[in-house]
Write an enzyme that holds these catalytic residues in place. Sequence first.
Site, PDB file in Angstrom:
ATOM      1  N   TRP A   1       0.822  -1.220   0.000  1.00 33.41           N
ATOM      2  CA  TRP A   1       0.000   0.000   0.000  1.00 33.41           C
ATOM      3  C   TRP A   1       0.844   1.253   0.000  1.00 33.41           C
ATOM      4  O   TRP A   1       0.556   2.207  -0.737  1.00 33.41           O
ATOM      5  CB  TRP A   1      -1.012  -0.024   1.140  1.00 33.41           C
ATOM      6  CG  TRP A   1      -2.102  -1.005   0.825  1.00 33.41           C
ATOM      7  CD1 TRP A   1      -2.349  -2.190   1.443  1.00 33.41           C
ATOM      8  CD2 TRP A   1      -3.050  -0.918  -0.248  1.00 33.41           C
ATOM      9  NE1 TRP A   1      -3.392  -2.851   0.825  1.00 33.41           N
ATOM     10  CE2 TRP A   1      -3.841  -2.090  -0.212  1.00 33.41           C
ATOM     11  CE3 TRP A   1      -3.302   0.013  -1.249  1.00 33.41           C
ATOM     12  CZ2 TRP A   1      -4.875  -2.336  -1.125  1.00 33.41           C
ATOM     13  CZ3 TRP A   1      -4.333  -0.221  -2.162  1.00 33.41           C
ATOM     14  CH2 TRP A   1      -5.097  -1.389  -2.097  1.00 33.41           C
TER      15      TRP A   1
ATOM     16  N   ASP B   1      -1.524   6.810   6.164  1.00 27.87           N
ATOM     17  CA  ASP B   1      -2.576   5.943   5.640  1.00 27.87           C
ATOM     18  C   ASP B   1      -2.852   4.923   6.745  1.00 27.87           C
ATOM     19  O   ASP B   1      -2.072   3.998   6.960  1.00 27.87           O
ATOM     20  CB  ASP B   1      -2.109   5.250   4.355  1.00 27.87           C
ATOM     21  CG  ASP B   1      -3.115   4.219   3.852  1.00 27.87           C
ATOM     22  OD1 ASP B   1      -4.170   4.046   4.491  1.00 27.87           O
ATOM     23  OD2 ASP B   1      -2.835   3.578   2.812  1.00 27.87           O
TER      24      ASP B   1
ATOM     25  N   LYS C   1     -12.771  -1.352   6.474  1.00 30.96           N
ATOM     26  CA  LYS C   1     -12.113  -2.322   7.355  1.00 30.96           C
ATOM     27  C   LYS C   1     -12.672  -2.217   8.778  1.00 30.96           C
ATOM     28  O   LYS C   1     -13.270  -3.155   9.283  1.00 30.96           O
ATOM     29  CB  LYS C   1     -10.599  -2.104   7.359  1.00 30.96           C
ATOM     30  CG  LYS C   1      -9.926  -2.636   6.096  1.00 30.96           C
ATOM     31  CD  LYS C   1      -9.161  -1.588   5.409  1.00 30.96           C
ATOM     32  CE  LYS C   1      -8.804  -1.850   3.976  1.00 30.96           C
ATOM     33  NZ  LYS C   1      -8.722  -3.188   3.458  1.00 30.96           N
TER      34      LYS C   1
HETATM   35  C1  LIG Z   1      -3.577   0.279   3.907  1.00 29.54           C
HETATM   36  C2  LIG Z   1      -4.484   0.487   2.739  1.00 29.54           C
HETATM   37  N1  LIG Z   1      -4.390   1.623   2.021  1.00 29.54           N
HETATM   38  C3  LIG Z   1      -5.179   1.857   0.968  1.00 29.54           C
HETATM   39  C4  LIG Z   1      -6.115   0.939   0.558  1.00 29.54           C
HETATM   40  C5  LIG Z   1      -6.969   1.241  -0.645  1.00 29.54           C
HETATM   41  O1  LIG Z   1      -8.254   1.505  -0.249  1.00 29.54           O
HETATM   42  P1  LIG Z   1      -9.426   1.770  -1.303  1.00 29.54           P
HETATM   43  O2  LIG Z   1      -9.656   0.482  -2.017  1.00 29.54           O
HETATM   44  O3  LIG Z   1     -10.553   2.198  -0.431  1.00 29.54           O
HETATM   45  O4  LIG Z   1      -8.992   2.842  -2.217  1.00 29.54           O
HETATM   46  C6  LIG Z   1      -6.255  -0.263   1.263  1.00 29.54           C
HETATM   47  C7  LIG Z   1      -7.266  -1.262   0.844  1.00 29.54           C
HETATM   48  O5  LIG Z   1      -7.282  -2.397   1.139  1.00 29.54           O
HETATM   49  C8  LIG Z   1      -5.411  -0.497   2.372  1.00 29.54           C
HETATM   50  O6  LIG Z   1      -5.490  -1.631   3.074  1.00 29.54           O
END
Ligand SMILES: Cc1ncc(COP(=O)(O)O)c(C=O)c1O
Length: 359
Positions: free
Chosen positions: A100, A169, A193
């Site tokens: 991520w 994040d 989540k």
């Molecule tokens: C740590 C983290 N950041 C970003 C995201 C991306 O999220 P989204 O699909 O809502 O854009 C996720 C999704 O699983 C994640 O676990």
Amino acid sequence: MPRVFNFSAGPAMLPTEVLEASAKALLDFQGKGFGIAECSHRGKEFDGVIDEAIARTKSLLGLGDTHDVLFLQGGATALFSQIPQNIANGPIDILVSGEWSQKAAKVAKEAGLKVNVVATSEGTNFDRSPLPGEWKLSPDAAYFHVCSNETVHGHRLTTWPEHANLVVDASSEFMSRPHPVNRAAVVYAGAQKNLGPAGVVLVLVRKDLYPRIPKSVPGLFNLQKLAESKSMINTPPTFGIYILLETFRWLERQGGLAGLEARNAEKANLLYQAIDGSGGWYTGTVAVKEQRSHMNVTFRLPSEELTDRFVKEAALQGMVALKGYRTVGGIRASIYNALPLEGAKALAQFMKDFQKKAG
Ligand SMILES: Cc1ncc(COP(=O)(O)O)c(C=O)c1O
């Protein structure tokens, strides 16, 4: 109907009480004869919802008036672009500790920013987060971006770093423990989540960053304008935000974030003890024990075949969505706030029984 223990990494399990209260409000909001998804976002009903959601976010986190609270669309991924667009008035620092944060770095680079990777654990398949002693921070960075819990790899920053302009994040650990939000510049978390359904991302922005926002940023993506309109420049995901509000009420009934932190630690320890006590039959994927996530517990079995059997047999016993992420393999048990202690106990017991039978 009985609900199974759902270990999905997201969209993930939500507390039954939250779902029941939300379902009720979907049919009839406060006895008005219409549901919360059927009224205008400009009316007093939804205005009350967003005001309460902002107030409860602040109170749960202990967040001061230095920051605004936003409920946006586009998921955490949208913030990968929106944050650079709004507040990167120079090069940025980023800790690349997993998929991520790697994605966040890639998007910032694509936006033309100078990105300094302060450290990366890619060389060891992101089996850890690089330790602070390994970071090469630059003195002139507009901000320092970290992912506080790497959902795919199952490790977390034990504490959020100190930095004048820290961007976090926190998608897969938000509100699972108290966070030092007051000393962060921006914090963002996809809701699916720990907070509610997909389609909402919660964002905290420190207000003193607003003068950095270039005039060229369109209103719909301008964090200051979004805050001034209480996230309602256009129609917000009203029902999603309502479910978040029910989650906030539920979190308070659980003893707030400190209460959740204790319960989540207990759940995580049950599973890590099952791994550590297996004599090496189960192997954790995280190399630095203190960094093991309390939200996403990742481990491997001796073979692919045993892993498939584990997933199938667990499902038959009411424990679903345990398959690891495709790039890591093995098992990933996501044990977010909504997973009850009984769920972690059941999985830990299943692990022991499965090993005895198959090992
Ligand atoms: C740590 C983290 N950041 C970003 C995201 C991306 O999220 P989204 O699909 O809502 O854009 C996720 C999704 O699983 C994640 O676990």
